[in-house]
Every structure is written in structure tokens, then in C-alpha cells.
Design a protein around this motif. Structure first.
Motif, short mmCIF file in Angstrom:
data_model
loop_
_atom_site.label_atom_id
_atom_site.label_comp_id
_atom_site.label_asym_id
_atom_site.label_seq_id
_atom_site.Cartn_x
_atom_site.Cartn_y
_atom_site.Cartn_z
N GLU A 277 -54.39 35.49 -60.04
CA GLU A 277 -53.71 34.41 -59.34
C GLU A 277 -53.97 32.87 -59.94
O GLU A 277 -53.03 32.07 -60.19
CB GLU A 277 -53.54 34.36 -57.88
N LYS B 86 -45.40 26.95 -54.91
CA LYS B 86 -46.92 26.98 -55.08
C LYS B 86 -47.38 26.45 -56.26
O LYS B 86 -48.57 26.76 -56.89
CB LYS B 86 -47.48 28.35 -54.83
N GLN C 248 -50.98 26.96 -58.76
CA GLN C 248 -50.72 28.33 -59.32
C GLN C 248 -49.84 28.02 -60.86
O GLN C 248 -49.16 27.16 -60.68
CB GLN C 248 -49.67 29.19 -58.63
N LYS D 79 -50.69 31.39 -48.28
CA LYS D 79 -49.17 30.93 -48.40
C LYS D 79 -48.22 32.09 -49.18
O LYS D 79 -47.24 32.21 -48.45
CB LYS D 79 -49.20 29.69 -49.28
N ARG D 80 -48.87 32.56 -50.20
CA ARG D 80 -48.07 33.73 -51.03
C ARG D 80 -47.99 35.04 -50.27
O ARG D 80 -46.99 35.45 -50.10
CB ARG D 80 -49.23 33.97 -51.99
N SER E 63 -45.64 34.64 -47.29
CA SER E 63 -44.24 34.86 -47.77
C SER E 63 -43.92 36.14 -47.89
O SER E 63 -42.81 36.82 -47.45
CB SER E 63 -43.99 33.60 -48.79
N ARG E 64 -45.00 36.87 -48.72
CA ARG E 64 -44.37 38.25 -49.19
C ARG E 64 -44.43 39.34 -47.86
O ARG E 64 -43.54 40.13 -47.81
CB ARG E 64 -45.43 38.59 -50.15
N ASN F 149 -51.67 41.33 -57.55
CA ASN F 149 -50.12 41.31 -56.99
C ASN F 149 -49.54 42.49 -56.69
O ASN F 149 -48.45 42.70 -57.03
CB ASN F 149 -49.29 40.36 -58.28
#
Lengths: 451, 451
Positions: free
Chosen positions: A20, A65, A69, A300-301, A304-305, A360
């Protein structure tokens, strides 16, 4: 599976790698994101190493992001065309969504790329389940999960009709008689449904491969059905040998259920790699990437996921209870995979961030060429896959490492080809050339479909 | 207009030339239609000759006349991207319609091409007035003329917002602090109307040129207004010096009316050429192309364009009475131009076919380099144009002839540059780089817009 079976290798490309925050690595070249030079260099390394394909993913929104990123990217079809002009043998696969494009345009683009590249094009069919994409396309909401997949199936059928709308011998180029094409071999398709109404024919000849290779990554129930009915190259995220074997058997049996030959569908899980000359070097590279992690970005990522606010829990405590997968509309299979991984390995939030940063959701691994080849050989020989999507955690160096260290090791073991055997991507993947659905007489005579 | 004013030359490219049946010529290479080699060869000749741009037109339907006419083509954006990868200086302009594409996709494609080519992209904005295109895009009818142009204007404004959604210095690439981009310099656009609703931002940085060069060919009342408001490179079909002068003055004054600098808009009429080393050779080449004409094709094509059944009149008799232009929805200005030409020159149907075969409404001319340069010089110096779109009637040889014979003659007269002076297409055309509409502070300080 024959004794001479060899694995299919796909190089998943982006500007700085699939960790990432790999763009922070000293050897990363984030400034290259919008120029051809960096991608051309990588495509040529991949071609030199005899990768079957270079593959580019896509998204139709920026995401929040970008502060931390490397989310900026060239439109992948565009980049792929440019790479077609500067490579000769490697396959070229780009993602285009069936939810936000027109079948006529999409059929035409991939036909054009297939012609220009001499039969090296592939289309990764996605349905775009991501958050707010619809807001960039004058839509009030995204299509619901099942509707998205129904549209996708029809979209793919429609594009195959458009590719078939010219028979392979429709062009005459007869200067003396003034006959450019034979209109009897060019067909209107007259497709009509609630979703799409397309008259046809396409305005260019059938692609050299008949159809570009159809890639697909759906791993949910709907996704696996779409893959079984239309997919030829199936991308998937699998964390364990056992899960990969289950998925492999499942998809292959679904393929058979639709009357297709399971050998015509190739399953290639993602493998997020760090390769070192020694184990110590690999671990050192892994540590370097771990140091680049920005916890706020991971929180954050993943919030959300996973549809849970991880900011309100301690970083070194357990991941809290996650929602029922049935309530998830976007990328449901990846959600399930991560939920299973968290529960079976009892990960803390920090551990989850580290795992997710590198892969990921895809399997991560750091080791020597021999260790990497051992892992790949085990999966390949134990009916877990037909090959892999190689996702170097750091680019461009991670590709160079794989090409220099792992490819020769796989070739030594006879697991990977040493030269492209065919001219087209289909030939190199061992996929047959589709029969033209409008060339009925030829079809009934068992004719020319295996050119 | 300064004394050092030089003409802009654009090479209009297709596979076999712009005479309707040029594909039948012994030197034509119709088999090259789907491969890169033929186009690459021509683009390199054009670049060597210092053409400002190579330009590709488009249509989203095949049309009925493929039996006799070279209507098959690669998708032009695709071809242009491939040419970007194999050229270095020439501008690259492709047609994309505002009636059948999404602003987000179109903005993204041209931004990607502009990045990949180092600032050489141009977009020919068309509204697609052609017959049955809507049937390939799930629409029951085409947009009506004025609605089409209103949508086009909004579409272009929207795409400029998307290109501006990243300020020029939004990317940071700050590895040490983990800052990839500055989110304060990336803007949602929140565009909302009955036609389009697009949230933004785009998912890639602002193009090197700010915006790709905006080309436009509308010559109807609506078309000229769109050109005056948004166009920078204006294509037009003009048969006579006087008509060209009238059009030139008309568009330039409309540009001024919208507060734009008329020097920022370049008007380039089409010129369908045959060039010979001697006048006799030019006439011989013209005769060869005339012999390739298929009268049935001309009758079909013109009956459709002129909305009258020419098959029911004698070939050597006069063209019958044509309908009132106000009743024409598709390509109205071209209709008017042909109606005027027919009436002022009292053409027979056969003569009309011959004229239309060579130029499709554009001015046709066959002669020596000196004769061609004389014609071009007259138009250029008498306020009829800022340059030309060169449409060789036969390709690839017609381009070779122009590059070898006419370009040096124009250069000798000081009418055409001998080297590209800038790096970007804008610089080479003498167009300024647009100010970013979201970078208000910079704008108010009179800042960085002329990079």
C-alpha cells in the motif's frame, strides 16, 4: 492435467508496487506515474521473462486516500495500447467495467487493441462494486449486486455478438471488381432487452483471436457463476492451499455444468511477493516496506472495506466483530476472505493492517527464489491453480527480482515455459479460438474455428 | 497577424486516402487497415515533414456502403495512443462524440493521452449527427440538432472542470512524510444538471497542456457558436476563397464576442489534394482515381446525404431540386455547402459524383507543388485560414508526395516552419495554456497559467 502442464504467469502492474505504501520506498519511482517510460521498462522486463500477460486494474473514482496512497493512475486501456506498440509477444489485459460503459464502445476498443497487437488483447470484465463510482456517471445509485452480474452477463454476450458480426473472411480487398467487403458476411446483431439495445454490426473486422481473452475476478456466488459462464482467465484472492483447492474445484465444476471444457478456464490466484537473494535479504525488504506503513491510512482503508470504524478501537487489540457478509454489496467475496482470515488467525488491528498493506487480501510471501518456487509448485501441482498473478510488493525492483531469480528457478523445474509458443495470447494460454456464432454453415461443418 | 505568421498543417489520416474509392488504386494498401505498420509509417512521414498534427475522424456505425468503400477502421483514440508511443513531436487529434460517451471517461482518456505523449493530445469534439448511430447505444432516437449542441457545450465545460480538478502542483511525492498528494489541491467538481451529474475529481493529474487542444468542426449556426465558445482548432469545408474568408471573419468575430482572443482560435479548411512532379502527372493521377469510381456507390452516398433519390434520374442530367436546409438534422452545414456548389456550378449527377468522390464536400485540387503552394498561400495570406487540413486523395503515396514536394516549397516561401518550436501541441500551435479554474488564488494573482 498432462505431465507437460506449465504454469501461466501474469504480471500485475502499477506504478510503484502492490504494498500500500510502496511508493515511499527509496527505490520506488512515483514520479513515473503518468509517463510511458516506467511502464515500458517493466513491460519489457516482463516480456523478456516470458510472462504470459501484463495486467492493469482500474477504478472510476479517485478514492479518499490519495493524501497517503499512490491512487493516481493513467487510464489502463490507454496504457495497454501504448505498451502494445512497444512490445511484441506479451499478452495485454485491462479492466473495463460492464456497469459504466457501452457494449459497442467496449467491443470496439478491445477489437482494436487485438488487431493492433496482433492478437494479444485480454479484457478483465468487472462489474464495479465500489462505493461512489455511480456519482461520476450521472446515476443516483450503483446497481445492486445481482443486477450488476445479470447486466454483466448480457453485456459480455452482446460484445461477443459484435465481435462475431464480421465473419473472419468478410473483407475482400478486391480492387479489380471494386469489392471491399462481402456484405453477406457482415451481420446486424439486433440485440434488444431492457438493459441494452444494439443494432450492430461493429465497424471493424473480427479480432484476430476471435474474441480477446475474457478475464474475470468475481469470487462471490454471482461472480463464480459469471466466471463459469464467460471467463477464461480467472483472477482470485486465496490465502490458503485448502481454500484455493476448494475454489479451483468449485469453478471448474461450474464450468463443466455449462457445457464448457474445464481446461478452457485458467485459474490464477494473486501472490503478493517479496523476493530476496537470501532469506535475510527478503525479510529485510519486508521490514523496509513495513516501516513505510501509515497506520491512519490502513485504518481508513480497512474501516471502509470492513464496514466498521476501526479508529475507535486500540491498535494492538483484537479486530472487533464484523457484519454479516450477506449485508455487503461491494466486493463481497474479498470481505468474506478477510473476515475468515481475521477470525482464524485472531489478528490484532495492527497485524491486520500489516497483512492488508502487503496484499490487499491476496496471499503475501517473502522469501528466496527457491522458497517462492516451492510455494508456487505446491499450489500448482496440488490442483489449487493453473498459474498465478504476480503482484510484486515493490516496483519496479520487485519485478526485476522475480524475473532474475524466480523465473529461472521455475524454468529449471520445468514448471514455466522458456519461450512463447504461440503468436496470440490465446495460443500461449492454451485457449481455443471461439467459433463465430453467425457463421452457421462453417460451424455446422465443424470448420475453421481452430485457426 | 504578424509578418512571421506561418501556417498550421494537419494531416488527416485514414488507411487508403480520401478519394472515396482510393482503396482500389494499385498503390493503395487496404490490407493494412487493422495493423499498426501502415499508420506508423504515415505518422513518421508526417512528423518528419513537421506537420503540426495527425488527425483521425470517427463514426460509431458501419454504414451501408462497406461493399464498395473502405469503411472498416480501428477505433481512432486507440490508434492515436499507439502512434503516441512511436512518435515524439507531432500532435495527435482524435474524434470523440459528446452524444454517446461519458464526460468522466472522455476527460480521462484525453488526459491519459496527453500525459503519455508529453502534451501532444487534441480532442475533436463532435456531436454525431449521423443516421442510425443511436441504434448502437440503446437509444430510440438521436438528439435533435440544437439539443445536441447544448449537450456538447455542457459536456466540454464539464470535462474542463475534470481536467482542472487537480491543480498543477497537487502531487507531492514526499516519501519522508508519507504525503503522496495534497488533498487541498484536488477538488470535487459537483457538476449537476438535467444532462449530467458528475461528482469528480478525476483520478489522474491535470494534463501537461492543462487541457488537450480542443478541435471542432461545426459549421452550422449552432456549430459555429460552439466553435466560438470552446474551439481552438476549427476544421471546416470551404469551396471558394470568398466563402472561406466569410467563414473566417464570422468565426473570429464570434470568438471575440465571447471575450476570447481571436488569435487563440485557428481555422483550418480541408484541402483534398493530388500532387504531381508535373501538371501532367497530377492530372494523370487524378484520372486514375476517377477511373476507380463506382457510380452506384456515389449515387447511394449522395442520395443519403442530399435526401433525394438520385437513382431515379439520368446520370448525365442535372441534379434535381434539393430540400430546404432547415429540414436537415444531420451535418446540415455540409448539406448547404453541397447544395450551393451544385447550384452555382450547375453540376450534372455524374460531375457531382466525381467532385464528391475526391473531396466529400472539401475543396479538391490536383497540381504541382508550386500550384498547390500558390493556392495555399493565397488563402493563407488573404485572411481565409490559419492553415489547412491536408486530405491526400490517395494514401500512403499522396502524403509522401506532399511531404517531398509541397512542404519544401512552403518552407522556401517562409510559410511553414522548418522545425517544431515547442514541446507541446499548444506551444506548436501558438495556443496558451489554460488557467486552472479551481486554482483561484493563483488565478487572481495572475499566476502560473502560461507555463
Amino acid at each position: 492435467m498432462g505431465n507437460n502442464r506449465q504454469m501461466i504467469l501474469n504480471f500485475f502492474m502499477n506504478s510503484t508496487g502492490f504494498h500500500e505504501t510502496a511508493w515511499r520506498h527509496p527505490l520506488a519511482e512515483p514520479e513515473g506515474v503518468t509517463s510511458l517510460a516506467l511502464y515500458k521498462k517493466m513491460a519489457l522486463i516482463a516480456e523478456q521473462a516470458k510472462f504470459h500477460t501484463v495486467f492493469l486494474a482500474d477504478a472510476y473514482e479517485l478514492g479518499e486516500k490519495v493524501k497517503h496512497q499512490a491512487l493516481s493512475r493513467l487510464e489502463p486501456y490507454t496504457l495497454l495500447v501504448a505498451l502494445a506498440a512497444v512490445t511484441e509477444r506479451i499478452g495485454l489485459v485491462a479492466t473495463v467495467s460492464t456497469s459504466y460503459t457501452e457494449p459497442f464502445h467496449t467491443a470496439r476498443l478491445f477489437a482494436s487493441l487485438d488487431h493492433l497487437s496482433g492478437g494479444r488483447a485480454g479484457w478483465n470484465i468487472v462489474t464495479t462494486g465500489i462505493g461512489n463510482t455511480h456519482l461520476n456517471f450521472s446515476r443516483e445509485q450503483n446497481f445492486e449486486h445481482t443486477e450488476r452480474y445479470n447486466r454483466a452477463l448480457e453485456f459480455v454476450e452482446l460484445t461477443t455478438k459484435l465481435w462475431d458480426s464480421w465473419e473472419d473472411d468478410a473483407l475482400l480487398f478486391n480492387k479489380a471488381d471494386g469489392l471491399y467487403a462481402d456484405p453477406d458476411k457482415i451481420h446486424a446483431i439486433k440485440h434488444k432487452s431492457d438493459n441494452f439495445s444494439v443494432e450492430g454490426p461493429l465497424n471493424l473486422p473480427r479480432p484476430p483471436q476471435g474474441y480477446p481473452v475474457l478475464a474475470q475476478a468475481g469470487s462471490s456466488e454471482d461472480g463464480k457463476e459469471l466466471a463459469a459462464r464467460t471467463g477464461e482467465l480467472i483472477y482470485t484472492a486465496q490465502q490458503t492451499l485448502k481454500d484455493a483447492q476448494t475454489f479451483y474445484a468449485d469453478v471448474k465444476s461450474r464450468v463443466a455444468k455449462y457445457g464448457r471444457d474445464p481446461e478452457e478456464v485458467k485459474i490464477v490466484p494473486g501472490f503478493s511477493l517479496i523476493v530476496g537473494a537470501t532469506e535475510a535479504e527478503a525479510k529485510e525488504k519486508e521490514a523496509e516496506l513495513r516501516e513505510s506503513i501509515i497506520p491512519e491510512l490502513g485504518l481508513k482503508r480497512l474501516s471502509s472495506r470492513l464496514k466498521v470504524d476501526l479508529f475507535s478501537y486500540p491498535l494492538d487489540g483484537p479486530v472487533p466483530q464484523l457484519p454479516d457478509p450477506a449485508t455487503i454489496n461491494e466486493n463481497r467475496s474479498r470481505f468474506e476472505l478477510m473476515k475468515n482470515m481475521i477470525e482464524s488467525e485472531q489478528l490484532t488491528i495492527r497485524q491486520l493492517i500489516e497483512r492488508a498493506s502487503g496484499g490487499n487480501g491476496h496471499r503475501t510471501f517473502a522469501g528466496t527464489a527457491v522458497q517462492v518456487a516451492d510455494e508456487m509448485e505446491e499450489w500448482f501441482t496440488k490442483a489449487a491453480c493453473d498459474g498465478f498473478v504476480i503482484r510484486p510488493q515493490q516496483l519496479p525492483t520487485g519485478l526485476e527480482d522475480f524475473a532474475r531469480l524466480v523465473v529461472p528457478e521455475l524454468q529449471r523445474r520445468g514448471l514455466f515455459h522458456t519461450e512463447y509458443k504461440g503468436r496470440t495470447l490465446r495460443e500461449n494460454l492454451g485457449l481455443s479460438r471461439p467459433v463465430n456464432q453467425f457463421a452457421r454453415k462453417t460451424f455446422e461443418a465443424g470448420g475453421i474455428h481452430q485457426l
